[in-house]
Design a protein around this motif. Structure first.
Motif, mmCIF file in Angstrom:
data_model
loop_
_atom_site.group_PDB
_atom_site.id
_atom_site.type_symbol
_atom_site.label_atom_id
_atom_site.label_comp_id
_atom_site.label_asym_id
_atom_site.label_seq_id
_atom_site.Cartn_x
_atom_site.Cartn_y
_atom_site.Cartn_z
ATOM 1 N N ILE A 169 35.734 24.107 -124.108
ATOM 2 C CA ILE A 169 35.563 22.772 -124.680
ATOM 3 C C ILE A 169 34.252 22.135 -124.182
ATOM 4 O O ILE A 169 34.197 20.947 -123.892
ATOM 5 N N ASP A 170 33.210 22.952 -124.097
ATOM 6 C CA ASP A 170 31.935 22.459 -123.545
ATOM 7 C C ASP A 170 31.473 21.172 -124.201
ATOM 8 O O ASP A 170 31.045 20.234 -123.522
ATOM 9 N N LYS A 171 31.589 21.105 -125.533
ATOM 10 C CA LYS A 171 30.978 19.949 -126.193
ATOM 11 C C LYS A 171 31.703 18.646 -125.839
ATOM 12 O O LYS A 171 31.080 17.600 -125.777
ATOM 13 N N TYR A 172 33.001 18.738 -125.507
ATOM 14 C CA TYR A 172 33.715 17.521 -125.086
ATOM 15 C C TYR A 172 33.371 17.176 -123.635
ATOM 16 O O TYR A 172 33.149 16.018 -123.286
ATOM 17 N N LEU A 173 33.305 18.190 -122.806
ATOM 18 C CA LEU A 173 32.990 17.941 -121.391
ATOM 19 C C LEU A 173 31.602 17.314 -121.252
ATOM 20 O O LEU A 173 31.397 16.397 -120.454
ATOM 21 N N GLU A 174 30.668 17.829 -122.053
ATOM 22 C CA GLU A 174 29.284 17.341 -121.956
ATOM 23 C C GLU A 174 29.165 15.853 -122.285
ATOM 24 O O GLU A 174 28.205 15.198 -121.916
ATOM 25 N N LYS A 225 27.848 18.638 -112.723
ATOM 26 C CA LYS A 225 27.250 19.912 -113.138
ATOM 27 C C LYS A 225 25.819 20.030 -112.597
ATOM 28 O O LYS A 225 25.397 21.098 -112.136
ATOM 29 N N ALA A 226 25.100 18.888 -112.647
ATOM 30 C CA ALA A 226 23.715 18.889 -112.166
ATOM 31 C C ALA A 226 23.661 19.281 -110.684
ATOM 32 O O ALA A 226 22.700 19.909 -110.236
ATOM 33 N N CYS A 227 24.707 18.913 -109.933
ATOM 34 C CA CYS A 227 24.745 19.274 -108.496
ATOM 35 C C CYS A 227 25.141 20.725 -108.284
ATOM 36 O O CYS A 227 25.191 21.206 -107.166
ATOM 37 N N LYS A 228 25.530 21.407 -109.322
ATOM 38 C CA LYS A 228 26.015 22.799 -109.198
ATOM 39 C C LYS A 228 25.110 23.747 -109.979
ATOM 40 O O LYS A 228 25.582 24.544 -110.806
ATOM 41 N N PRO A 244 32.299 28.677 -114.886
ATOM 42 C CA PRO A 244 30.841 28.725 -114.930
ATOM 43 C C PRO A 244 30.245 29.887 -115.715
ATOM 44 O O PRO A 244 29.094 29.837 -116.115
ATOM 45 N N TYR A 245 31.030 30.943 -115.922
ATOM 46 C CA TYR A 245 30.423 32.129 -116.552
ATOM 47 C C TYR A 245 31.020 32.451 -117.920
ATOM 48 O O TYR A 245 31.059 33.597 -118.328
ATOM 49 N N GLY A 246 31.514 31.438 -118.588
ATOM 50 C CA GLY A 246 31.961 31.667 -119.963
ATOM 51 C C GLY A 246 33.449 31.944 -120.096
ATOM 52 O O GLY A 246 33.937 32.256 -121.184
ATOM 53 N N GLN A 247 34.209 31.839 -118.996
ATOM 54 C CA GLN A 247 35.666 32.020 -119.114
ATOM 55 C C GLN A 247 36.245 30.890 -119.954
ATOM 56 O O GLN A 247 35.656 29.811 -120.035
ATOM 57 N N PRO A 248 37.410 31.110 -120.553
ATOM 58 C CA PRO A 248 38.009 30.015 -121.324
ATOM 59 C C PRO A 248 38.480 28.885 -120.410
ATOM 60 O O PRO A 248 38.950 29.144 -119.300
ATOM 61 N N HIS A 249 38.337 27.637 -120.892
ATOM 62 C CA HIS A 249 38.879 26.512 -120.127
ATOM 63 C C HIS A 249 40.404 26.445 -120.259
ATOM 64 O O HIS A 249 41.097 26.115 -119.324
ATOM 65 N N PHE A 250 40.874 26.714 -121.457
ATOM 66 C CA PHE A 250 42.305 26.557 -121.730
ATOM 67 C C PHE A 250 42.868 27.783 -122.434
ATOM 68 O O PHE A 250 42.158 28.487 -123.141
#
Ligand SMILES: Cc1cc2nc3c(=O)[nH]c(=O)nc-3n(C[C@H](O)[C@H](O)[C@H](O)COP(=O)(O)OP(=O)(O)OC[C@H]3O[C@@H](n4cnc5c(N)ncnc54)[C@H](O)[C@@H]3O)c2cc1C
Length: 416
Positions: free
Chosen positions: A347-352, A361-364, A372-378
């Motif tokens: 759900i990258d577009k919602y998190l962003e 995210k900027a701190c990481k 972080p490597y493309g695994q599914p969130h849900f």
């Protein structure tokens, strides 16, 4: 009925016969000279229990005689209060796998890669093309869920909706690339639930002692080795049992650390707090328990899109026919777990859109905190009936069609 005498001797004793315990026992039993005893709190005959073997019965197992019926801790804060929530745990040969929701999915390849530095991991074997054969000849056969014709209208609309949101649909989750809607692989084979109890069925060198509780692990303090177990039978009688080689404790996520810590294996500060003499200061025992957050939605569907009248509602013509078909050769809708499609979603577009997320995210190194490597969130399970195992506040409706969507967070924030 298994009879085991006081002071009986074996090579290995396995305490707790869930997924892990049965696999241990089954593998050890490949050596015909090894004698293995398994002790289990629940009943032994899971293989012969229709309540467990008929997949469509899965919704009825919560709070049944085969459920430990744990309760999650009540949350009571100034700003929020939640009443206790049932937390199912299998108390039967096979443990949770005898009661669970059937989904078999390999982990994301990238997650295994992240662990490469800390544990042994062989990429080639973890994602071997052999996985695609999906173990139908293994001790616990699994298979792609049988797509039943009655569920076609539901499947069709779900797939269309998923596609329309721009997400992929695939049959292949065997290469470790998870995000997609996939035709699920289940621990159901030819209309019967496959449990880990199958791993030890008909193994002459495995003795199963059901309906007992371990009372004590007798540990030799000098060499810190446990070779004896005291168990207590339902009659109250105690038996001392001896293992020439090893005792393996596999009582699941709650009971294993409890037994070990009561016996002095665990973080010393915690043990001393309770006056337990420390045998082995093992800082990780009983720690790091993570919640596996899930949210369930049960929604009304148009008639004709759910399976409620085939399974949950009594005396409907569909149900009567479904029973006849199943009795014939374990086929038809009663042989289904109703979990034909599983979605793995990012759900990258919602998190962003969330400034806090962007800041974190900027701190990481600008990497997603959770996956972080493309695994599914849900993970989303789409079950086309009223999920009464998950919706315990309302009685099962006597008519109508429903969908249950189970949304599971795949990687817990604490782990990330
Ligand atoms: C409702 C539900 C649905 C799930 N759905 C899925 C799914 O779809 N896909 C998936 O991959 N995973 C699923 N899981 C998780 C999966 O089933 C478990 O992670 C797995 O079975 C755990 O195996 P285990 O051997 O560690 O423990 P368990 O299977 O819990 O085994 C522990 C065994 O020890 C016995 N035991 C415990 N205490 C004692 C005692 N004091 N004395 C004697 N015996 C004892 C228990 O009776 C049990 O047989 C689900 C779990 C649940 C509860």
């Amino acid at each position: 009925m298994t009879i085991v005498q006081d002071n009986a001797r074996f090579d290995f004793i396995v305490v707790g016969k869930g997924t892990a315990g049965n696999v241990f026992a089954g593998r050890l039993a490949e050596n015909p000279n090894a004698r293995i005893l398994v002790v289990e709190a629940g009943v032994e005959n899971a293989k012969d229990l229709e309540a467990i073997r008929v997949p469509s019965n899965a919704m009825d197992l919560r709070d049944s005689e085969y459920d430990w019926s744990f309760k999650a801790t009540m949350v009571k804060r100034d700003d929020y209060e939640r009443i206790e929530k049932p937390n199912t745990g299998g108390k039967v040969l096979g443990g949770n796998l005898s009661l669970n929701s059937f989904t078999w999915a390999p982990g994301s390849k990238v997650t295994f890669d992240m662990w490469e530095d800390v544990i042994y991991h062989d990429d080639t074997n973890a994602y071997s093309p052999e996985l695609k054969k999906i173990c139908q000849k293994g001790p616990i056969p699994i298979a792609h869920s049988k797509l039943i014709p009655e569920m076609q209208p539901f499947r069709g609309l779900l797939t269309k909706a998923w596609n329309s949101a721009g997400h992929p649909v695939t049959e292949n989750i065997f290469d470790g690339t998870m995000p997609s809607l996939t035709h699920s692989v289940n621990t159901i084979y030819k209309g019967r639930r496959s449990g880990s109890f199958l791993y030890v069925a008909d193994k002459p060198n495995v003795t199963i002692l059901p309906q007992v509780h371990p009372r004590n692990l007798i540990i030799d303090v000098a060499d810190k080795t446990c070779r004896d177990v005291t168990v207590i039978l339902s009659s109250g009688q105690e038996l001392n049992l001896f293992a020439a080689r090893e005792v393996i404790v596999s009582e699941g996520v709650f009971e294993t650390p409890r037994l070990l810590m009561l016996r002095g294996i665990g973080p010393s500060a915690e043990l001393k707090k309770h006056g337990i003499p420390v045998i082995n200061d093992s800082p990780h025992v009983g720690q790091h328990l993570l919640d596996y957050p899930c949210v369930y939605f049960v929604l009304r569907l148009k008639n004709g899109f759910g399976m409620d009248d085939y399974v949950l509602q009594k005396g409907t013509p569909y149900k009567n026919q479904a029973i006849k078909t199943y009795q014939n050769n374990y086929s038809g809708s009663l042989g289904s777990g109703f979990l034909e499609m599983v979605g793995f979603l990012r759900i990258d577009k919602y998190l962003e859109k969330d400034p806090l997320f962007r800041q974190a995210k900027a701190c990481k190194d600008n990497k997603d905190l959770f996956c972080p490597y493309g695994q599914p969130h849900f993970k989303l399970d789409f079950v086309c009936l009223f999920g009464r195992a998950f919706q315990w506040y309302y009685p099962t409706p006597s008519k109508g069609n429903y969908i249950t969507v189970m949304v599971d967070l795949q990687r817990c924030p604490a782990a990330s």
